[in-house]
Scaffold this motif. Structure first.
Motif, PDB file in Angstrom:
ATOM      1  N   LEU A 170      20.814 -16.250  -6.749  1.00 16.81           N
ATOM      2  CA  LEU A 170      21.037 -14.963  -6.097  1.00 16.81           C
ATOM      3  C   LEU A 170      21.953 -15.282  -4.853  1.00 16.81           C
ATOM      4  N   GLN A 171      21.064 -16.022  -3.967  1.00 17.27           N
ATOM      5  CA  GLN A 171      21.611 -16.049  -2.427  1.00 17.27           C
ATOM      6  C   GLN A 171      22.735 -16.953  -2.288  1.00 17.27           C
ATOM      7  N   VAL A 172      22.832 -18.177  -3.035  1.00 17.38           N
ATOM      8  CA  VAL A 172      23.697 -18.954  -2.886  1.00 17.38           C
ATOM      9  C   VAL A 172      25.094 -18.909  -3.715  1.00 17.38           C
ATOM     10  N   GLU A 173      24.852 -18.514  -5.018  1.00 22.38           N
ATOM     11  CA  GLU A 173      26.143 -18.188  -5.862  1.00 22.38           C
ATOM     12  C   GLU A 173      26.460 -16.701  -5.631  1.00 22.38           C
ATOM     13  N   ARG A 174      25.567 -15.731  -5.683  1.00 27.12           N
ATOM     14  CA  ARG A 174      26.023 -14.371  -5.690  1.00 27.12           C
ATOM     15  C   ARG A 174      26.074 -13.777  -4.030  1.00 27.12           C
ATOM     16  N   GLY A 175      25.612 -14.603  -3.180  1.00 23.04           N
ATOM     17  CA  GLY A 175      25.699 -14.110  -1.860  1.00 23.04           C
ATOM     18  C   GLY A 175      24.916 -13.161  -1.371  1.00 23.04           C
ATOM     19  N   PHE A 176      23.629 -12.849  -2.152  1.00 27.62           N
ATOM     20  CA  PHE A 176      22.634 -12.072  -1.486  1.00 27.62           C
ATOM     21  C   PHE A 176      22.148 -12.445  -0.376  1.00 27.62           C
ATOM     22  N   THR A 177      21.684 -11.558   0.637  1.00 27.25           N
ATOM     23  CA  THR A 177      20.721 -12.120   1.651  1.00 27.25           C
ATOM     24  C   THR A 177      19.249 -12.504   0.875  1.00 27.25           C
ATOM     25  N   ALA A 178      18.360 -12.985   1.726  1.00 28.98           N
ATOM     26  CA  ALA A 178      17.265 -13.442   1.287  1.00 28.98           C
ATOM     27  C   ALA A 178      16.187 -12.126   1.038  1.00 28.98           C
ATOM     28  N   VAL A 179      16.520 -11.088   1.953  1.00 29.12           N
ATOM     29  CA  VAL A 179      15.881  -9.943   1.569  1.00 29.12           C
ATOM     30  C   VAL A 179      16.215  -9.345   0.351  1.00 29.12           C
ATOM     31  N   THR A 180      17.650  -9.160   0.027  1.00 29.27           N
ATOM     32  CA  THR A 180      17.948  -8.600  -1.240  1.00 29.27           C
ATOM     33  C   THR A 180      17.431  -9.344  -2.481  1.00 29.27           C
ATOM     34  N   ALA A 181      17.761 -10.564  -2.229  1.00 31.59           N
ATOM     35  CA  ALA A 181      17.191 -11.445  -3.521  1.00 31.59           C
ATOM     36  C   ALA A 181      15.592 -11.115  -3.780  1.00 31.59           C
ATOM     37  N   GLY A 182      15.078 -11.022  -2.666  1.00 33.55           N
ATOM     38  CA  GLY A 182      13.322 -10.916  -2.726  1.00 33.55           C
ATOM     39  C   GLY A 182      13.330  -9.559  -3.399  1.00 33.55           C
ATOM     40  N   LEU A 183      13.968  -8.486  -3.115  1.00 37.08           N
ATOM     41  CA  LEU A 183      14.003  -7.037  -3.487  1.00 37.08           C
ATOM     42  C   LEU A 183      14.205  -7.062  -4.768  1.00 37.08           C
ATOM     43  N   LEU A 184      15.160  -7.987  -5.330  1.00 32.93           N
ATOM     44  CA  LEU A 184      15.431  -7.963  -6.901  1.00 32.93           C
ATOM     45  C   LEU A 184      14.519  -8.478  -7.811  1.00 32.93           C
ATOM     46  N   LEU A 185      13.247  -9.199  -7.012  1.00 35.64           N
ATOM     47  CA  LEU A 185      12.367  -9.752  -7.764  1.00 35.64           C
ATOM     48  C   LEU A 185      11.255  -8.941  -7.844  1.00 35.64           C
ATOM     49  N   LEU A 186      11.240  -7.914  -6.998  1.00 31.89           N
ATOM     50  CA  LEU A 186      10.010  -6.833  -6.983  1.00 31.89           C
ATOM     51  C   LEU A 186       9.667  -6.220  -8.442  1.00 31.89           C
ATOM     52  N   PRO A 187      10.936  -5.913  -9.207  1.00 31.10           N
ATOM     53  CA  PRO A 187      10.788  -5.154 -10.445  1.00 31.10           C
ATOM     54  C   PRO A 187       9.901  -6.254 -11.522  1.00 31.10           C
ATOM     55  N   THR A 188      10.003  -7.477 -11.265  1.00 28.36           N
ATOM     56  CA  THR A 188       8.989  -8.464 -11.788  1.00 28.36           C
ATOM     57  C   THR A 188       7.674  -8.242 -11.622  1.00 28.36           C
ATOM     58  N   PHE A 189       7.433  -8.139 -10.443  1.00 24.10           N
ATOM     59  CA  PHE A 189       5.684  -8.055 -10.088  1.00 24.10           C
ATOM     60  C   PHE A 189       5.468  -6.556 -10.354  1.00 24.10           C
ATOM     61  N   ALA A 190       6.249  -5.675 -10.206  1.00 24.01           N
ATOM     62  CA  ALA A 190       5.665  -4.215 -10.309  1.00 24.01           C
ATOM     63  C   ALA A 190       5.430  -4.032 -11.754  1.00 24.01           C
ATOM     64  N   THR A 191       6.349  -4.580 -12.656  1.00 24.38           N
ATOM     65  CA  THR A 191       6.154  -4.394 -14.020  1.00 24.38           C
ATOM     66  C   THR A 191       4.850  -5.358 -14.472  1.00 24.38           C
ATOM     67  N   SER A 192       4.622  -6.423 -14.005  1.00 26.85           N
ATOM     68  CA  SER A 192       3.547  -7.311 -14.182  1.00 26.85           C
ATOM     69  C   SER A 192       2.283  -6.456 -14.021  1.00 26.85           C
ATOM     70  N   LEU A 193       2.383  -5.778 -12.812  1.00 24.89           N
ATOM     71  CA  LEU A 193       1.075  -5.187 -12.464  1.00 24.89           C
ATOM     72  C   LEU A 193       0.757  -3.899 -13.434  1.00 24.89           C
ATOM     73  N   VAL A 194       1.870  -3.066 -13.807  1.00 27.84           N
ATOM     74  CA  VAL A 194       1.564  -2.180 -14.906  1.00 27.84           C
ATOM     75  C   VAL A 194       1.013  -2.693 -16.181  1.00 27.84           C
ATOM     76  N   VAL A 195       1.879  -3.644 -16.667  1.00 28.07           N
ATOM     77  CA  VAL A 195       1.573  -4.396 -17.954  1.00 28.07           C
ATOM     78  C   VAL A 195       0.043  -4.664 -17.926  1.00 28.07           C
ATOM     79  N   ALA A 196      -0.151  -5.534 -16.887  1.00 23.67           N
ATOM     80  CA  ALA A 196      -1.751  -6.019 -16.592  1.00 23.67           C
ATOM     81  C   ALA A 196      -2.686  -4.895 -16.662  1.00 23.67           C
ATOM     82  N   ALA A 197      -2.453  -3.785 -16.002  1.00 21.51           N
ATOM     83  CA  ALA A 197      -3.293  -2.577 -15.632  1.00 21.51           C
ATOM     84  C   ALA A 197      -3.405  -1.910 -17.212  1.00 21.51           C
ATOM     85  N   VAL A 198      -2.280  -1.648 -18.070  1.00 26.33           N
ATOM     86  CA  VAL A 198      -2.317  -0.976 -19.216  1.00 26.33           C
ATOM     87  C   VAL A 198      -3.188  -1.652 -20.345  1.00 26.33           C
TER      88      VAL A 198
END
Length: 204
Positions: free
Chosen positions: A41-69
């Motif tokens: 995401l950072q090298v090929e797509r040119g996103f900043t480190a912050v943006t790349a990190g934000l794009l991973l947030l759905p992964t962790f948010a989804t995992s928390l919801v799935v684990a809780a359910v």
């Protein structure tokens, strides 16, 4: 004097050894995504480190919801099946992304990978508790964590191989192909493990 790793906890316990292998394969796919995808995401797509990190947030948010359910449900095999299928779906998705993939597509992939993250670790851990000898449960849990770390090491090595000449889409697709093969192997291990049905039937 006992060795650092007490291999006796696996002696004759094929279901437990299979769970360790599943734990390792699970982490190969997970860490290859966590470490490889943001770099692309950072090298090929040119996103900043912050943006790349934000794009991973759905992964962790989804995992928390799935684990809780699903966390209180005892069906280990169903969690492993669904988690393995989700890993396969995520890997296939990564095979088709490129420089023109819309950011929504990248978010969808991140969400898909959150499903196995919320299912597989807990399911493998619950399986281990049901399969291990109660007298050596501590050593058994430690070995599961060891196999998971081995998966992380293998993922890092794979990233080094596919991104050796530079972080690009070709390398990401090669890494994704490897991840798909690992996820498919994990799926086969789940389907072929008859002990999981007995484990579910016992209510452990």
């Amino acid at each position: 004097m006992r060795g650092f790793i007490d291999l006796r906890v696996m002696a004759g316990n094929i279901p437990l050894l299979t769970t360790y292998l599943r734990g390792m394969l699970t982490m190969v796919v997970a860490y290859a995504m966590f470490f490889g995808f943001p770099q692309w995401l950072q090298v090929e797509r040119g996103f900043t480190a912050v943006t790349a990190g934000l794009l991973l947030l759905p992964t962790f948010a989804t995992s928390l919801v799935v684990a809780a359910v699903t966390g209180r449900h005892a069906a280990v095999r169903a969690k492993l099946v669904v988690g393995a299928v989700a890993q396969i779906a995520g890997c296939i998705g990564m095979l088709f992304i490129d420089d023109d993939t819309h950011i929504v597509g990248l978010v969808v992939i991140a969400i898909v990978f959150g499903v196995p993250q919320g299912l597989l670790n807990l399911a493998n851990q619950n399986a281990m508790f049901g399969q291990a000898n109660p007298a050596s449960i501590g050593a058994s849990a430690g070995l599961l964590r060891t196999f998971m770390y081995l998966g992380a090491i293998l993922a890092a090595a794979a990233i080094g191989v596919f991104f050796h000449d530079g972080i690009d889409t070709v390398g990401l697709h090669g890494l994704s192909g490897l991840m798909l093969g690992v996820a498919a192997t994990m799926f086969v291990l789940v389907l072929s493990d008859r002990s999981l049905r007995r484990l579910d039937a016992s209510g452990l």
